[in-house]
Structures are given as structure tokens and as C-alpha cells.
Design a protein around this motif. Sequence first.
Motif, PDB file in Angstrom:
ATOM      1  N   ASP A  13       1.091  -0.953  -0.088  1.00 18.73           N
ATOM      2  CA  ASP A  13       0.199  -0.086   0.005  1.00 18.73           C
ATOM      3  C   ASP A  13       0.846   1.289   0.078  1.00 18.73           C
ATOM      4  OD1 ASP A  13      -2.062   1.723   0.086  1.00 18.73           O
ATOM      5  OD2 ASP A  13      -2.430   1.553   2.193  1.00 18.73           O
ATOM      6  N   GLY A  14       1.195   1.809  -1.151  1.00 17.25           N
ATOM      7  CA  GLY A  14       2.150   2.784  -1.370  1.00 17.25           C
ATOM      8  C   GLY A  14       3.514   2.230  -0.998  1.00 17.25           C
ATOM      9  N   LYS A  15       4.181   2.593  -0.094  1.00 24.15           N
ATOM     10  CA  LYS A  15       5.414   2.180   0.395  1.00 24.15           C
ATOM     11  C   LYS A  15       5.437   1.299   1.615  1.00 24.15           C
ATOM     12  CE  LYS A  15       8.180   5.887  -1.585  1.00 24.15           C
ATOM     13  NZ  LYS A  15       9.194   6.847  -1.396  1.00 24.15           N
ATOM     14  N   LYS A  16       4.367   0.830   2.033  1.00 18.57           N
ATOM     15  CA  LYS A  16       4.109   0.085   3.050  1.00 18.57           C
ATOM     16  C   LYS A  16       3.554  -1.516   2.757  1.00 18.57           C
ATOM     17  CE  LYS A  16       4.242   2.757   6.952  1.00 18.57           C
ATOM     18  NZ  LYS A  16       5.106   2.555   8.334  1.00 18.57           N
ATOM     19  N   TYR A  17       4.162  -2.434   3.513  1.00 19.17           N
ATOM     20  CA  TYR A  17       3.699  -3.602   3.242  1.00 19.17           C
ATOM     21  C   TYR A  17       2.516  -3.912   4.468  1.00 19.17           C
ATOM     22  CZ  TYR A  17       8.131  -4.355   0.978  1.00 19.17           C
ATOM     23  OH  TYR A  17       9.194  -4.590  -0.047  1.00 19.17           O
ATOM     24  N   VAL A  18       1.682  -4.527   3.809  1.00 20.02           N
ATOM     25  CA  VAL A  18       0.381  -4.825   4.616  1.00 20.02           C
ATOM     26  C   VAL A  18       0.213  -6.472   4.434  1.00 20.02           C
ATOM     27  CG1 VAL A  18      -2.106  -4.376   4.530  1.00 20.02           C
ATOM     28  CG2 VAL A  18      -0.482  -2.614   3.766  1.00 20.02           C
ATOM     29  N   GLY A  26      -9.685 -15.171  15.577  1.00 21.63           N
ATOM     30  CA  GLY A  26      -9.389 -13.794  15.612  1.00 21.63           C
ATOM     31  C   GLY A  26     -10.198 -12.847  14.739  1.00 21.63           C
ATOM     32  N   GLY A  27     -10.928 -13.280  13.730  1.00 21.81           N
ATOM     33  CA  GLY A  27     -11.391 -12.284  12.787  1.00 21.81           C
ATOM     34  C   GLY A  27     -10.590 -11.990  12.063  1.00 21.81           C
ATOM     35  N   LEU A  28     -10.925 -10.942  11.378  1.00 18.00           N
ATOM     36  CA  LEU A  28     -10.203 -10.110  10.311  1.00 18.00           C
ATOM     37  C   LEU A  28      -9.381  -8.840  10.832  1.00 18.00           C
ATOM     38  CD1 LEU A  28      -9.593  -9.411   7.426  1.00 18.00           C
ATOM     39  CD2 LEU A  28     -11.265  -8.054   7.162  1.00 18.00           C
ATOM     40  N   ARG A  29      -7.994  -8.842  10.719  1.00 15.45           N
ATOM     41  CA  ARG A  29      -7.174  -7.922  11.137  1.00 15.45           C
ATOM     42  C   ARG A  29      -6.185  -7.506  10.373  1.00 15.45           C
ATOM     43  NH1 ARG A  29      -7.110 -13.093  12.579  1.00 15.45           N
ATOM     44  NH2 ARG A  29      -5.396 -13.889  13.808  1.00 15.45           N
ATOM     45  N   GLU A  30      -5.846  -6.318  10.254  1.00 17.49           N
ATOM     46  CA  GLU A  30      -4.681  -5.817   9.278  1.00 17.49           C
ATOM     47  C   GLU A  30      -3.393  -5.525  10.006  1.00 17.49           C
ATOM     48  OE1 GLU A  30      -4.777  -1.941   6.607  1.00 17.49           O
ATOM     49  OE2 GLU A  30      -6.290  -3.619   5.888  1.00 17.49           O
ATOM     50  N   TYR A  31      -2.216  -5.622   9.400  1.00 15.00           N
ATOM     51  CA  TYR A  31      -0.757  -5.265  10.015  1.00 15.00           C
ATOM     52  C   TYR A  31      -0.168  -4.584   9.008  1.00 15.00           C
ATOM     53  CZ  TYR A  31      -1.954  -8.682  13.346  1.00 15.00           C
ATOM     54  OH  TYR A  31      -2.798  -9.169  14.716  1.00 15.00           O
ATOM     55  N   ARG A  32       0.430  -3.623   9.319  1.00 17.54           N
ATOM     56  CA  ARG A  32       1.539  -2.759   8.365  1.00 17.54           C
ATOM     57  C   ARG A  32       2.720  -2.838   8.762  1.00 17.54           C
ATOM     58  NH1 ARG A  32      -1.378   0.344   4.969  1.00 17.54           N
ATOM     59  NH2 ARG A  32      -3.297   0.081   5.052  1.00 17.54           N
ATOM     60  N   GLY A  33       3.951  -2.757   8.044  1.00 18.10           N
ATOM     61  CA  GLY A  33       5.545  -2.832   8.038  1.00 18.10           C
ATOM     62  C   GLY A  33       6.116  -1.878   7.267  1.00 18.10           C
ATOM     63  N   ASP A  34       7.154  -1.406   7.778  1.00 18.89           N
ATOM     64  CA  ASP A  34       8.192  -0.697   6.775  1.00 18.89           C
ATOM     65  C   ASP A  34       8.865  -1.499   5.684  1.00 18.89           C
ATOM     66  OD1 ASP A  34       7.174   2.066   7.458  1.00 18.89           O
ATOM     67  OD2 ASP A  34       8.901   1.892   9.347  1.00 18.89           O
ATOM     68  N   THR A  35       9.118  -2.853   6.349  1.00 19.96           N
ATOM     69  CA  THR A  35       9.842  -3.866   5.482  1.00 19.96           C
ATOM     70  C   THR A  35       9.283  -5.117   5.646  1.00 19.96           C
ATOM     71  OG1 THR A  35      11.101  -4.487   7.616  1.00 19.96           O
ATOM     72  CG2 THR A  35      12.293  -2.641   6.112  1.00 19.96           C
ATOM     73  N   PHE A  36       9.302  -6.030   4.682  1.00 21.89           N
ATOM     74  CA  PHE A  36       8.520  -7.210   4.629  1.00 21.89           C
ATOM     75  C   PHE A  36       8.988  -8.034   5.838  1.00 21.89           C
ATOM     76  CE2 PHE A  36       7.636 -11.448   3.426  1.00 21.89           C
ATOM     77  CZ  PHE A  36       6.359 -11.633   2.840  1.00 21.89           C
ATOM     78  N   ASP A  38       9.873  -7.140   8.775  1.00 16.26           N
ATOM     79  CA  ASP A  38       8.888  -6.622  10.138  1.00 16.26           C
ATOM     80  C   ASP A  38       7.488  -7.136  10.095  1.00 16.26           C
ATOM     81  OD1 ASP A  38      11.452  -5.225  10.845  1.00 16.26           O
ATOM     82  OD2 ASP A  38      10.636  -3.291  10.098  1.00 16.26           O
ATOM     83  N   LEU A  39       6.879  -7.111   8.728  1.00 17.37           N
ATOM     84  CA  LEU A  39       5.682  -7.375   8.812  1.00 17.37           C
ATOM     85  C   LEU A  39       5.567  -8.994   9.063  1.00 17.37           C
ATOM     86  CD1 LEU A  39       2.667  -6.900   7.926  1.00 17.37           C
ATOM     87  CD2 LEU A  39       3.250  -7.135   5.620  1.00 17.37           C
ATOM     88  N   LEU A  40       6.249  -9.819   8.273  1.00 16.64           N
ATOM     89  CA  LEU A  40       6.240 -11.343   8.735  1.00 16.64           C
ATOM     90  C   LEU A  40       6.449 -11.475  10.027  1.00 16.64           C
ATOM     91  CD1 LEU A  40       5.994 -13.716   6.861  1.00 16.64           C
ATOM     92  CD2 LEU A  40       8.224 -13.805   6.562  1.00 16.64           C
ATOM     93  N   SER A  41       7.581 -10.937  10.890  1.00 20.69           N
ATOM     94  CA  SER A  41       7.490 -10.964  12.436  1.00 20.69           C
ATOM     95  C   SER A  41       6.116 -10.922  13.099  1.00 20.69           C
ATOM     96  CB  SER A  41       8.639 -10.305  12.742  1.00 20.69           C
ATOM     97  OG  SER A  41       9.829 -10.656  12.249  1.00 20.69           O
ATOM     98  N   GLN A  42       5.448  -9.778  12.675  1.00 20.91           N
ATOM     99  CA  GLN A  42       4.400  -9.577  13.312  1.00 20.91           C
ATOM    100  C   GLN A  42       3.248 -10.318  13.074  1.00 20.91           C
ATOM    101  OE1 GLN A  42       2.581  -5.581  12.701  1.00 20.91           O
ATOM    102  NE2 GLN A  42       4.591  -4.974  11.835  1.00 20.91           N
TER     103      GLN A  42
END
Length: 57
Positions: A13-18, A26-36, A38-42
Amino acid sequence: MEELLCTIEFFMDGKKYVAKINSDIGGLREYRGDTFDDLLSQVMLELEEEFEGMSEL
């Protein structure tokens, strides 16, 4: 027997990984990260916490 536990979508999404995760627990949730990484760790931490103990069932 296979059972679908969750779905995960990764995209930019632009320059963010989502990541969007959807599961019955847990239902539907969204996470964002500056690097892939970081996002994968979350995502990994979230799923470990969510499904912790399911192997005991």
C-alpha cells in the motif's frame, strides 16, 4: 483431514507492506510494516499466540 485455519494476504500500500489475516478465532485484522521482514515477524507472532495450544486438542 484438512481444515482451513486462516487466510493471509500480503500486498503493498504505497511504500508500506500490508498483511490481512482472517481466522475464525481472531476475525479479520490488518498489519503494516516498513519492511517485509518486520511485517512477517508481526504475522508470525500473532499466529503463534492465536493457535498456541491447538495441537493439544
